[in-house]
Design a protein around this motif. Sequence first.
Motif, mmCIF file in Angstrom:
data_model
loop_
_atom_site.group_PDB
_atom_site.id
_atom_site.type_symbol
_atom_site.label_atom_id
_atom_site.label_comp_id
_atom_site.label_asym_id
_atom_site.label_seq_id
_atom_site.Cartn_x
_atom_site.Cartn_y
_atom_site.Cartn_z
ATOM 1 N N SER A 1 21.335 -31.935 -40.120
ATOM 2 C CA SER A 1 21.282 -30.590 -40.349
ATOM 3 C C SER A 1 19.911 -30.234 -39.718
ATOM 4 C CB SER A 1 21.456 -30.045 -41.767
ATOM 5 O OG SER A 1 22.687 -30.778 -42.195
ATOM 6 N N SER B 1 23.929 -16.132 -47.561
ATOM 7 C CA SER B 1 24.488 -17.239 -47.926
ATOM 8 C C SER B 1 24.471 -17.099 -49.674
ATOM 9 C CB SER B 1 23.464 -18.438 -47.779
ATOM 10 O OG SER B 1 22.316 -18.562 -48.342
ATOM 11 N N ARG C 1 26.516 -21.370 -48.337
ATOM 12 C CA ARG C 1 25.577 -21.777 -47.285
ATOM 13 C C ARG C 1 26.227 -22.374 -46.050
ATOM 14 N NH1 ARG C 1 22.549 -19.451 -51.212
ATOM 15 N NH2 ARG C 1 22.317 -20.439 -52.955
ATOM 16 N N LYS C 2 27.256 -23.046 -46.289
ATOM 17 C CA LYS C 2 27.811 -23.736 -44.912
ATOM 18 C C LYS C 2 28.376 -22.604 -43.870
ATOM 19 C CE LYS C 2 30.401 -27.164 -44.823
ATOM 20 N NZ LYS C 2 31.396 -28.041 -45.212
ATOM 21 N N LEU D 1 26.614 -23.139 -40.308
ATOM 22 C CA LEU D 1 27.428 -23.698 -39.344
ATOM 23 C C LEU D 1 27.277 -22.919 -38.262
ATOM 24 C CD1 LEU D 1 29.027 -26.092 -38.921
ATOM 25 C CD2 LEU D 1 31.020 -25.067 -39.809
ATOM 26 N N HIS E 1 20.214 -24.671 -50.186
ATOM 27 C CA HIS E 1 21.219 -25.757 -50.023
ATOM 28 C C HIS E 1 20.698 -27.095 -50.386
ATOM 29 C CE1 HIS E 1 24.776 -27.242 -47.260
ATOM 30 N NE2 HIS E 1 25.055 -27.353 -48.449
ATOM 31 N N ILE F 1 26.216 -30.506 -40.451
ATOM 32 C CA ILE F 1 26.418 -29.544 -41.596
ATOM 33 C C ILE F 1 27.850 -29.325 -41.969
ATOM 34 C CG2 ILE F 1 26.568 -26.852 -41.973
ATOM 35 C CD1 ILE F 1 23.987 -26.738 -39.682
ATOM 36 N N ALA F 2 28.819 -29.509 -41.077
ATOM 37 C CA ALA F 2 30.205 -29.422 -41.377
ATOM 38 C C ALA F 2 30.775 -30.562 -42.479
ATOM 39 C CB ALA F 2 31.224 -29.798 -40.204
ATOM 40 N N GLU G 1 29.641 -27.560 -49.768
ATOM 41 C CA GLU G 1 29.334 -26.088 -50.297
ATOM 42 C C GLU G 1 28.539 -26.208 -51.757
ATOM 43 O OE1 GLU G 1 27.808 -23.062 -50.195
ATOM 44 O OE2 GLU G 1 29.042 -22.812 -48.499
#
Length: 447
Positions: free
Chosen positions: A250, A302, A307-308, A312, A358, A420-421, A425
């Motif tokens: 990330s 976020s 966050r994601k 992303l 995160h 990141i994917a 979360e």
Amino acid sequence: MESAESGALPHRPSHARIAFATGVGTAIEYYDFVIYAIAGSVVFGKQFFPVSDPMVGTLLAFATFGVGFIARPFGGAVAGHFGDRLGRKFMLVVTMVTMAVSTFCIGLLPNYAAIGVWAPALLVLARLVQGFSAGGEWGGGTVTAVEHAPPGRRGLYGSWTILGTSIGPMLGIAAFTLVGGLDAHAFASWGWRLPFLASAALLAVGLYIRLGLTETGDFTRMKSGGQIARTPALDVIRTHPGVLIRSIGSVIAFSTMVYIAFTFVLSYGIEELGFAQTTFLNFTMIALAFNVVTVPFFAALSDRVGRKPVMLGGAVFLVLFAFAFFPMLDTRNHAVVLLALILANNSPAPIYGPMAAHFSELYEPRIRFSGVSLGVQTGHVLGGGLAPFLATALYAAGGRSVWPVAVYLAVTALISVIAIAGLPETVRSRRGAVADRDRSEPAAEAT
């Protein structure tokens, strides 16, 4: 205020003190790294690596830049170990002092003409110490800020540390802009040293603020409950390998973009596009100033949407922007170049704005400092640490074409999209909810 050993939580410091105390160390870290990057672009090749081809000298200077990054994961592991065992505040002081002192010493180093090969050797040693201490700074600052945060504000609080990544470079660029007004001989002989020596003033201010900071509630509870990890870094690797690998991935995109903008693009803008050094530095400083708004904005966003989605979206934008960045620079139009630098320095904000919260939420308090530090600093090695050298090498190998560099930027951004994917979360995770609940309880009830 009761002691940590009693089990009661320390009083939460004011918002301003937390923001300044956690951000000042990161500001010094990035001040140190940016003045080194600028010096590597414009002076170190001549002062410490005198070779006939200026491109080779620049490559060697950027190689020493990467050496500092190689030391960062080791510094993160050591600082994380003691930060998880002895306390967040203790390591915040140690890392800041070591980092600033090593930078100050670079300003005192004799050059190659004075002591021969010892000059680059001592430069590499100072760079290693600088990188080692910086390896623990980011993790310590973010964990401290997030653990002091009130319910539902971990993203925003964590971003205060990250603001140092903007303020520090702005100070560094301002310092080099001031000495850039000297004549060429004065700048080459002693002017470039002044920004490094000025780190002593930043250290004095930072120490004053950090020594007045209280220990975090999470560490206080952990210590009073006898939950201190014996080998926190090893525990991270053993119990959270997938999370650690994805967090490393990330980091790569934003780190690569930021450090290419600080180093390769600086050389490219001055040497290839014909911009005056002061003009290009001023453009970069203006671009970084927008971070004061964009970083906390995306961090606070976020806290609301997760966050994601924010991170992303930022990574996907970087994949696309990689192919627009250099064509914008190549216009040589001042307004377009300034816009390109604003986008380059702010498009990573959706990633690193929420990142402090995160990454902190991914780990339980007993291994949090170690987990955050290992993930971020290893990602910086693979991203920012390699970026100046690889970008310069790709540019030279491609016949002075920037398209290989653009492809390189896009590939690193795609790596971060995938990483990141794959991360969970955390904004409403059980761990985050427990931490919020504990912080909202009266100190007398916390045990």
